[in-house]
Design a protein around this motif. Structure first.
Motif, PDB file in Angstrom:
ATOM      1  N   ASP A 178       9.406  -1.429 -10.024  1.00 11.42           N
ATOM      2  CA  ASP A 178       9.263  -2.411  -8.859  1.00 11.42           C
ATOM      3  C   ASP A 178       7.709  -2.635  -8.689  1.00 11.42           C
ATOM      4  O   ASP A 178       6.981  -3.373  -8.535  1.00 11.42           O
ATOM      5  CB  ASP A 178       9.822  -2.058  -7.976  1.00 11.42           C
ATOM      6  CG  ASP A 178      11.429  -2.333  -7.961  1.00 11.42           C
ATOM      7  OD1 ASP A 178      11.791  -2.708  -8.825  1.00 11.42           O
ATOM      8  OD2 ASP A 178      11.986  -1.912  -7.005  1.00 11.42           O
ATOM      9  N   VAL A 179       7.102  -1.215  -8.643  1.00 15.33           N
ATOM     10  CA  VAL A 179       5.462  -1.065  -8.531  1.00 15.33           C
ATOM     11  C   VAL A 179       4.904  -1.843  -9.661  1.00 15.33           C
ATOM     12  O   VAL A 179       3.862  -2.660  -9.582  1.00 15.33           O
ATOM     13  CB  VAL A 179       5.390   0.424  -8.540  1.00 15.33           C
ATOM     14  CG1 VAL A 179       3.689   0.467  -8.317  1.00 15.33           C
ATOM     15  CG2 VAL A 179       6.002   1.109  -7.428  1.00 15.33           C
ATOM     16  N   PHE A 204       0.987  -1.334  -0.200  1.00 15.32           N
ATOM     17  CA  PHE A 204       0.134   0.148   0.107  1.00 15.32           C
ATOM     18  C   PHE A 204       0.996   1.268  -0.063  1.00 15.32           C
ATOM     19  O   PHE A 204       1.957   1.168   0.322  1.00 15.32           O
ATOM     20  CB  PHE A 204      -0.939   0.044   1.208  1.00 15.32           C
ATOM     21  CG  PHE A 204      -2.219   0.592   1.010  1.00 15.32           C
ATOM     22  CD1 PHE A 204      -2.505   1.812   1.711  1.00 15.32           C
ATOM     23  CD2 PHE A 204      -3.220   0.127   0.264  1.00 15.32           C
ATOM     24  CE1 PHE A 204      -3.495   2.519   1.618  1.00 15.32           C
ATOM     25  CE2 PHE A 204      -4.367   0.779  -0.056  1.00 15.32           C
ATOM     26  CZ  PHE A 204      -4.622   1.934   0.711  1.00 15.32           C
ATOM     27  N   PRO A 205       0.476   2.430  -0.450  1.00 12.67           N
ATOM     28  CA  PRO A 205       1.210   3.623  -0.409  1.00 12.67           C
ATOM     29  C   PRO A 205       1.771   4.208   0.709  1.00 12.67           C
ATOM     30  O   PRO A 205       0.880   4.030   1.808  1.00 12.67           O
ATOM     31  CB  PRO A 205       0.032   4.594  -1.065  1.00 12.67           C
ATOM     32  CG  PRO A 205      -0.826   3.890  -1.792  1.00 12.67           C
ATOM     33  CD  PRO A 205      -0.996   2.610  -1.234  1.00 12.67           C
TER      34      PRO A 205
END
Length: 513
Positions: free
Chosen positions: A78-79, A68-69
């Motif tokens: 990576d995200v 989560f952010p």
């Protein structure tokens, strides 16, 4: 001042890779697009099923693991990789030839090129100074579409998010036009008249659920929607329609809209447009044609006649994220008389000032219930030009013909019951037969679930007269009869498995109910 400028420059440089207004950002964009392209290409190359097969709970658990952010940033690659591994791999692959469940189409590659341009430019179609050339292209496509459907020069339209918004707009304009004409009442200025609880909408019992939903949003309530029976072809019954109209008239109720469905969700049935226009004209009612599904048939070489008379409608819904193979969302709403848009026309000095009107400046917000709106017309434009009208017609006909062949194939087996043996468009409603109705519902629910979780095929299920049926919805011109034969053989295997282990399966209440 120099120090302040230097500090600002450092701050700006920190965010430069995130935007397209500098060389660093452009290079970053190129790298990201290449990376995403490779990840998607790999997914489509390796994905041989319409779905991975994970259950509802399994997908929920997998998504819960996605980071989560947080306060600290992560590398974009990576995200993206995490998204691909935890979301993409278990997404429904609508491009797969055996994804034949809902009115959810595969997407054209030319349209994806358009999507990239639309997203990067991020124009909003509400005002010309936010969209410039986009305003003119959308206007041209709307005029072309009106002409294709047979409307006169007085017609106009707007792009929408899809059938729900378009149907809402049709009923909104119909209501306000009726109140103005019959009650001399301006709804835009005064709100609903005291007699609003007597307003009624007529549609078939198989009309889309957004007709009732729109009635609620319009402040009329579900009780304002009166459904008409359908005939043996699942089309609106004209005799029952006249009976309902006379009954409502005797009760001193006001019918302001008649909705003709051009392609029902389940059966793909097309209500008889010409006769409905004649009745609407006789009773002084607004005729709205919900052609979200069937509107594309104007491009068909074999089924164009099915929508003859559509130009007589006061308003029309058409979707491009169905038989035009566009990414969601992409639809249009058309009106016979452009003056109808005056009922939703508002001025704002910061957006579409009235003082600009004499100059001929076009503000598309004047025709829409949306303000900020995407340039979806671009992807349709690119697709139409790349594929050609002939190509679109051929893809539609191939898909509809496959539905007819499938209905014929199923009907030859004693194990299946087909409701619509001669589909008008591209849906086939059927069930695997078993003696008991209760057991029939159970086995068809089980078949539906197993086809999905085994990754065999994505079909839809529906209920008709409390009996569960399965549904093929053909929207993919690359689906072949061999794909259907494979699914049918799988259904027969799954059914045998169910019957063999009936008691065990019958206790699985969580999915049978």
């Amino acid at each position: 001042m120099k120090k302040l400028t230097e500090e600002y420059g450092k701050e700006k440089l920190k965010f430069s890779p995130l935007f397209l207004n500098n060389e660093v950002g452009i290079e970053s964009y190129k790298g990201v697009i290449e990376y995403v392209k490779n990840e998607l290409s790999q997914f489509f190359a390796e994905s041989k099923k319409p779905y991975s097969g994970l259950s509802y709970n399994e997908t929920e658990s997998k998504v819960a693991k996605v980071s989560f952010p947080s306060e600290k940033k992560q590398p974009l690659k990576d995200v993206i990789k995490e998204v691909c591994n935890n979301l993409l791999l278990d997404s429904i692959n609508v491009n797969n030839a055996r994804s034949i469940g809902h009115l959810h189409c595969p997407v054209l590659i030319p349209a994806l090129a358009g999507e990239m341009m639309i997203s990067a430019m991020n124009q909003s179609m509400d005002s010309w100074d936010q969209s410039s050339t986009a305003t003119h292209l959308e206007t041209r496509i709307v005029k072309w579409l009106c002409a294709q459907l047979g409307f006169s020069q007085s017609a106009d339209g707007t792009f929408t998010s899809g059938g729900s918004q378009s149907n809402f707009m049709g009923l909104l304009l119909a209501r306000d036009a009726y109140c103005k004409k019959i009650f001399n009442w301006d709804v835009k200025q005064k709100g609903l008249p005291s007699i609003a609880n007597k307003l009624r909408i007529l549609c078939s019992q198989d009309a889309h659920f957004t007709i009732k939903k729109s009635a609620v949003q319009l402040g009329l309530g579900e009780q304002s929607v009166i459904t008409v029976k359908t005939n043996s072809n699942q089309q609106m019954c004209l005799e029952d329609l006249r009976n309902k109209l006379e009954q409502l008239r005797s009760e001193k109720l006001h019918v302001f809209a008649l909705v003709s469905t051009c392609g029902t969700t389940d059966f793909g049935a097309i209500d008889p447009i010409y006769p409905l226009f004649e009745i609407a004209h006789e009773y002084n009612i607004w005729l709205h044609v919900d052609a979200a599904y069937g509107g594309a048939l104007f491009l068909s070489n074999t089924r164009k006649k099915l929508i003859e008379g559509i130009h007589m409608a006061d308003s029309v819904t058409i979707d491009f994220h169905k038989f035009f193979f566009q990414p969601v969302s992409c639809g249009a709403f058309l009106v016979k008389d452009k003056q109808s848009f005056n009922f939703i026309h508002h001025y704002a000095n910061y957006l579409n000032p009235e003082e600009d009107e004499p100059t001929g400046m076009m503000y598309l917000v004047n025709k829409s219930t949306q303000t900020t709106r995407r340039f979806d017309a671009l992807k349709l434009h690119i697709s139409l030009n790349t594929v050609g009208l002939e190509g679109f017609g051929e893809m539609i006909d191939i898909t509809c013909n496959l539905a007819s062949k499938t209905a014929e194939l199923l009907s030859k087996s004693e194990q299946f019951e087909v409701i619509n043996l001669k589909p008008q468009i591209s849906t086939v409603i059927f069930r695997y037969k078993i003696e008991s109705t209760k057991d029939s519902n159970s086995i068809n629910k089980y078949i539906h679930q197993q086809l999905l979780t085994q990754g065999i095929g994505l079909l839809a299920k529906t209920k008709i007269n409390n009996i569960t049926y399965l549904k093929f919805t053909f929207l993919n011109p690359t689906t072949e009869l061999e794909d259907i034969k494979y699914i049918i053989l799988s259904i027969e295997r799954i059914a045998r498995e169910f019957e063999k282990n009936y008691e065990k399966f019958n206790n699985r209440v969580h999915y049978l109910k």
